[in-house]
Design an enzyme around this catalytic site. Structure first.
Site, PDB file in Angstrom:
ATOM      1  N   LYS A  88      -3.821   7.661   2.057  1.00 38.42           N
ATOM      2  CA  LYS A  88      -3.706   6.516   1.165  1.00 38.42           C
ATOM      3  C   LYS A  88      -3.515   5.259   2.003  1.00 38.42           C
ATOM      4  O   LYS A  88      -2.618   5.191   2.838  1.00 38.42           O
ATOM      5  CB  LYS A  88      -2.503   6.679   0.214  1.00 38.42           C
ATOM      6  CG  LYS A  88      -2.813   7.482  -1.026  1.00 38.42           C
ATOM      7  CD  LYS A  88      -3.809   6.775  -1.898  1.00 38.42           C
ATOM      8  CE  LYS A  88      -4.378   7.706  -2.946  1.00 38.42           C
ATOM      9  NZ  LYS A  88      -5.524   7.096  -3.630  1.00 38.42           N
ATOM     10  N   GLU A  95     -10.731  13.510   4.997  1.00 44.49           N
ATOM     11  CA  GLU A  95      -9.398  13.905   4.531  1.00 44.49           C
ATOM     12  C   GLU A  95      -9.257  15.415   4.367  1.00 44.49           C
ATOM     13  O   GLU A  95      -9.990  16.059   3.612  1.00 44.49           O
ATOM     14  CB  GLU A  95      -9.075  13.229   3.190  1.00 44.49           C
ATOM     15  CG  GLU A  95      -7.679  13.528   2.685  1.00 44.49           C
ATOM     16  CD  GLU A  95      -7.282  12.732   1.459  1.00 44.49           C
ATOM     17  OE1 GLU A  95      -6.147  12.928   0.972  1.00 44.49           O
ATOM     18  OE2 GLU A  95      -8.096  11.925   0.984  1.00 44.49           O
TER      19      GLU A  95
END
Length: 381
Positions: free
Chosen positions: A203, A186
Site C-alpha cells: 500500500k 505483490e
C-alpha cells in the site's frame, strides 16, 4: 513445439523462471459447488505427490466466505478457479521458446479505453467517502476496468511487458478460459517447508522521476506521508487478523514495516507479516481465512467487499484474485493478481486499476494514481 497448456512463473529481478507444462488434469470451476470440489481435488493431488498451478478469481471469495454468499450470483467470463495438475516443474531447457520467446513486434496492447472517466470515478469515490464518514469502513480499494485490444501470442505479450516493468511475480497462464498475463509486484502469501506463512501487503504508490534528486524525494515523501503510513498499517492489521485465524499463538509478527520497493514506472511501499500455521490445515482452510488479499479489498474486509460490489458494478474476475502454485510437500506461493490482463480469443483484453481510499483521500489524486498504475501495459493518460 511449445506445449498447448502451461503455467509460467517468472521472477525478473532474479532472472529465474518456473514452468509447468502439459497438465495431467485441468480443473475449471464456475459455480460454488465446482469450486468446493476443485479445492478438494487440489488437496488430494498434493497428498498424492503432484504439483498444481493456476489462479482463483476475485469472486471466489464470495463462495469462501458465508457472509458474502448472497453476492455470488454474478455471471463471469472467467472461471472462479482454473488450475492444472502436473507431475513437476519441467526443465526450462526443454522449452526455451516459453522461457524467452522470440521477439514479436506484433505482441502489443492498443486502443486503450478506461471504462470510467474522472466524472464517473468521482461519483463512485464520493459515495465511498460517505461510507468512510459514517464509519462503515476505514479503507476500501476502489477499482475500474480498462479495455484494450491485443495482438500476438499471450506469451509474447507477457515477454514484451517484462521489459517495461520487471517484477518478482510475473505469470503467464494458458489453460482454459482466457489467457492470463500478470505483471504483479505483490506477494499474497507463501508457505515454506517449516509451515510458516508470510504475506507482503503493498500500500502506497509514488511515480518515478527522471531526475535522481526528484526521484529520491518521491521516496522520502512516500516514507513520510502520514496518509500512506496509516493506510499501510491498516492493511497490515487486517492481514494480521486474517492470519491469526490459522496460525499458532505467539508466532504472529512483522519482520519489516513500510519498506519502499522501486520499479521502472513507480515506487511502492510494502510490509511483511509472518506466522507459523496451525498443524493439519488444508488448502481450503488457508484460502478461506486469507482470500482475497486485504490489500485489494479494504477494512473491515467483509463490509468493504460489499460496498465495492455495489460501487464497481462489474466483477473483477481474474484481477485481484490469486495466481500461484502448490507443491506436494505443502509449500505454496501466490501473488495478488494486480497488473493482470485477461486476454480473450476475440482479441479483447481487460485489466483493472485502482487504489486504496481513506478518509483524507483526494478524488483527483486517486484517479491519476490509478492511471499511473496502468503504465505497465503501455497506457499513458
Amino acid at each position: 513445439m511449445p506445449p498447448r497448456r502451461y503455467v509460467l512463473f517468472r521472477d525478473d529481478l532474479q532472472a529465474r523462471s518456473t514452468l509447468f507444462a502439459e497438465p495431467r488434469e485441468i480443473l475449471v470451476a464456475r459455480t460454488g459447488a465446482e469450486l468446493a470440489h476443485a479445492l478438494d481435488r487440489l488437496e488430494e493431488a498434493r497428498r498424492d505427490g503432484f504439483w498444481s498451478a493456476g489462479y482463483l478469481a476475485y469472486e471466489a471469495g464470495y463462495h469462501l466466505e458465508p457472509a458474502l454468499a448472497d453476492l455470488s450470483g454474478d455471471t463471469l467470463a472467467t472461471p472462479l478457479l482454473n488450475f492444472g495438475i502436473f507431475d513437476a516443474p519441467v526443465d526450462e531447457r526443454d522449452h526455451p521458446e516459453l522461457i524467452r520467446p522470440a521477439a514479436d513486434r506484433e505482441a502489443q496492447l492498443r486502443d486503450f479505453a478506461p471504462e470510467w472517466d474522472f466524472k464517473t470515478y468521482k461519483d463512485r469515490f464520493d459515495r465511498l467517502h460517505r461510507h468512510l464518514m459514517q464509519g462503515d469502513i476505514y479503507q476500501a480499494n476502489l477499482t475500474f476496468p480498462i479495455r484494450a485490444r491485443w495482438d500476438g501470442r499471450p506469451l509474447e505479450l507477457f515477454d514484451a511487458l517484462t521489459a517495461r516493468q520487471p517484477v518478482r511475480y510475473g505469470a503467464c497462464i494458458e489453460l482454459d478460459g482466457p489467457a492470463i498475463v500478470s505483471r504483479s509486484p505483490e506477494l499474497f502469501f507463501r508457505v515454506d517447508e517449516e509451515g510458516f506463512v508470510e504475506t507482503h501487503p503493498m500500500k502506497g504508490t509514488a511515480p518515478r522521476r527522471t531526475d535522481p534528486a526528484a526521484d529520491a524525494l518521491e521516496i522520502e515523501l512516500l516514507r513520510s506521508s502520514e496518509k500512506t503510513l496509516a493506510e499501510n498499517r491498516m492493511i497490515v492489521d487486517l492481514l494480521r487478523n486474517d492470519i491469526s485465524r490459522i496460525s499458532r499463538t505467539g508466532t504472529l509478527h512483522e519482520p519489516s514495516l513500510f519498506e519502499v520497493e522501486t520499479y521502472p514506472t513507480l515506487h511502492q511501499m510494502i510490509s511483511r507479516v509472518r506466522a507459523r500455521l496451525l498443524p493439519d490445515l488444508g488448502i481450503r482452510d488457508i484460502f478461506a481465512a486469507l482470500f482475497p488479499c486485504g490489500s485489494i479489498t479494504g477494512a473491515p474486509k467483509i463490509s468493504a467487499m460489499r460496498i465495492l460490489h455495489d460501487l464497481e458494478r462489474k466483477p473483477r474476475e481474474a484481477y485481484c484474485g490469486a495466481i500461484g502454485f502448490i507443491a506436494p510437500g505443502g509449500t505454496m506461493r501466490f501473488s495478488v493478481a494486480i497488473r493482470t490482463l485477461s486476454l480473450f480469443e476475440n482479441r479483447r483484453a481487460v485489466f483493472n486499476v485502482g487504489g486504496g481510499i481513506v478518509l483524507d483521500s483526494d478524488a483527483r489524486a486517486e484517479y491519476e494514481e490509478a492511471l499511473l498504475k496502468a503504465r505497465f501495459a503501455g497506457f499513458v493518460a
